[in-house]
Scaffold this active site. Structure first.
Site, PDB file in Angstrom:
ATOM      1  N   TYR A  48     -11.349  16.128  23.238  1.00 44.94           N
ATOM      2  CA  TYR A  48     -11.787  14.749  23.419  1.00 44.94           C
ATOM      3  C   TYR A  48     -10.663  13.804  23.010  1.00 44.94           C
ATOM      4  CZ  TYR A  48     -14.130  10.303  22.565  1.00 44.94           C
ATOM      5  OH  TYR A  48     -14.471   8.975  22.570  1.00 44.94           O
ATOM      6  N   ASP A  91     -11.680   8.777  26.710  1.00 48.67           N
ATOM      7  CA  ASP A  91     -12.239   7.433  26.659  1.00 48.67           C
ATOM      8  C   ASP A  91     -11.631   6.597  27.794  1.00 48.67           C
ATOM      9  OD1 ASP A  91     -13.220   4.956  25.889  1.00 48.67           O
ATOM     10  OD2 ASP A  91     -12.653   5.171  23.783  1.00 48.67           O
ATOM     11  N   HIS A 118     -15.819   8.592  29.507  1.00 47.98           N
ATOM     12  CA  HIS A 118     -16.954   7.693  29.299  1.00 47.98           C
ATOM     13  C   HIS A 118     -16.481   6.256  29.472  1.00 47.98           C
ATOM     14  CE1 HIS A 118     -15.779   6.678  25.103  1.00 47.98           C
ATOM     15  NE2 HIS A 118     -15.639   7.974  24.878  1.00 47.98           N
ATOM     16  N   ARG A 165     -21.789   4.992  28.849  1.00 44.28           N
ATOM     17  CA  ARG A 165     -21.996   4.645  27.437  1.00 44.28           C
ATOM     18  C   ARG A 165     -22.500   3.206  27.331  1.00 44.28           C
ATOM     19  NH1 ARG A 165     -17.206   3.984  22.806  1.00 44.28           N
ATOM     20  NH2 ARG A 165     -17.975   1.987  22.014  1.00 44.28           N
ATOM     21  N   ASN A 218     -21.693  10.552  19.404  1.00 43.76           N
ATOM     22  CA  ASN A 218     -20.400  10.187  18.834  1.00 43.76           C
ATOM     23  C   ASN A 218     -20.490  10.288  17.323  1.00 43.76           C
ATOM     24  OD1 ASN A 218     -17.755   9.271  18.818  1.00 43.76           O
ATOM     25  ND2 ASN A 218     -18.310   7.111  18.911  1.00 43.76           N
TER      26      ASN A 218
END
Length: 308
Positions: A48, A91, A118, A165, A218
């Site tokens: 991630y 991200d 996301h 998100r 998260n």
């Protein structure tokens, strides 16, 4: 069969992990090549790329929406290239603008080898999801971002996992956040992400309310969300759990301590303590030194033939 497995793309592998009902996907938060290599060496199925960590490491600035598409895409592409067999979720902040920019960002993330991303409903000048005072775009603008992401993916003829998100929980409440996530899933997002989950009961509720869609948690230590172990997250119904601060905290603490020691004593001490006395070579091995030498020798290179 093994040869066929080797041909599975990172996004195909990520979708297989998502479809495995017995598994929760762990996303260790990495923010540069070294932390990514360390996580790869540990054997994680997925990585991630934290936006906050990327902003701090690449720009030396806080997570306040200052990173651009170019900053994030280039960083994600570098991390994704280190091991194409391990999917990277990255991200994408707000998508960096209106629908055209969101579409461009999706296409460029696909080209960079990112397996999933996301995208959120904050205004472009966003801030970390665990800070106060977040501002949101309208529901109309939020859905336009999701449509743009879904349409851009279809236009490329290639695949990427889209995680919607919302940061609406803090200011607009649970029902509004739930509505935004349901709307995004109906438009074609693959998974949902409620930022700033406030309790374990709320975590269980969002997973139940969005079932059977996969939901991301998260896990920000010291943030507004209570601590979940990965097993707890799985039991509550989450499909992903990401740890954006996994490397940031330990690196900050250890490097700050080393700097303090050097400043106060004029010496570094043993900065490679714990690396079996091999010094920098141990770090180079983590970053692929052995494979690099083997590649050079196989190609007929002479420089590393006798090692380093």
């Amino acid at each position: 069969m093994a040869e066929q497995a080797d041909r599975i793309s990172p996004v195909q592998k990520l979708r297989r992990l998502m479809n495995d009902s017995d598994k929760i996907i762990l996303g260790p938060g990495v923010y540069d090549g070294l932390t990514a290599r360390i996580a790869l060496q540990a054997g994680f199925d997925c990585l991630y790329m934290t936006g906050a960590g990327t902003t701090m490491s690449r720009l030396g600035m806080p997570d306040l929406g200052v990173a651009t598409l170019n900053d994030m895409r280039d960083h994600a592409g570098m991390i994704a290239s280190l091991d194409r067999s391990v999917p990277l979720i990255a991200d994408m902040d707000t998508g960096y603008g209106g629908p055209l920019m969101v579409g461009r960002a999706v296409e460029q993330y696909i080209n960079a080898g990112v397996a999933g991303f996301h995208i959120e409903d904050q205004v472009v000048n966003k801030r970390c999801g665990h800070l106060k005072g977040k501002e949101l775009v309208s529901e109309t603008e939020w859905y336009a971002r999701i449509r743009a992401a879904v349409n851009s993916r279809a236009k490329t003829g290639r695949d990427i996992v889209i995680v919607a998100r919302t940061d609406a929980l803090q200011s607009l409440g649970y029902e509004v956040a739930l509505k935004r996530l349901k709307g995004a899933l109906e438009l074609g997002a693959d998974a949902a992400f409620l930022e700033g989950v406030e309790s374990k009961e709320q975590g269980r509720q969002i997973c139940a309310d969005l079932a059977p869609a996969p939901v991301m948690l998260n896990m920000v230590e010291g943030g507004v969300t209570p601590h979940f172990s990965s097993q707890e997250a799985k039991e509550h119904g989450f499909k992903f759990i990401v740890y954006p601060g996994l490397a940031l905290g330990p690196v900050y603490q250890s490097v700050a301590a080393a700097c303090k020691h050097l400043k106060e004593t004029g010496d570094t001490g043993n900065v490679y303590q714990g690396t079996q006395g091999q010094g920098p070579k141990e770090l180079f091995m983590v970053c692929g030194l052995k494979e690099a030498i083997e590649f050079d020798v196989a190609a007929g290179g002479e420089l590393y033939k006798r090692g380093v």
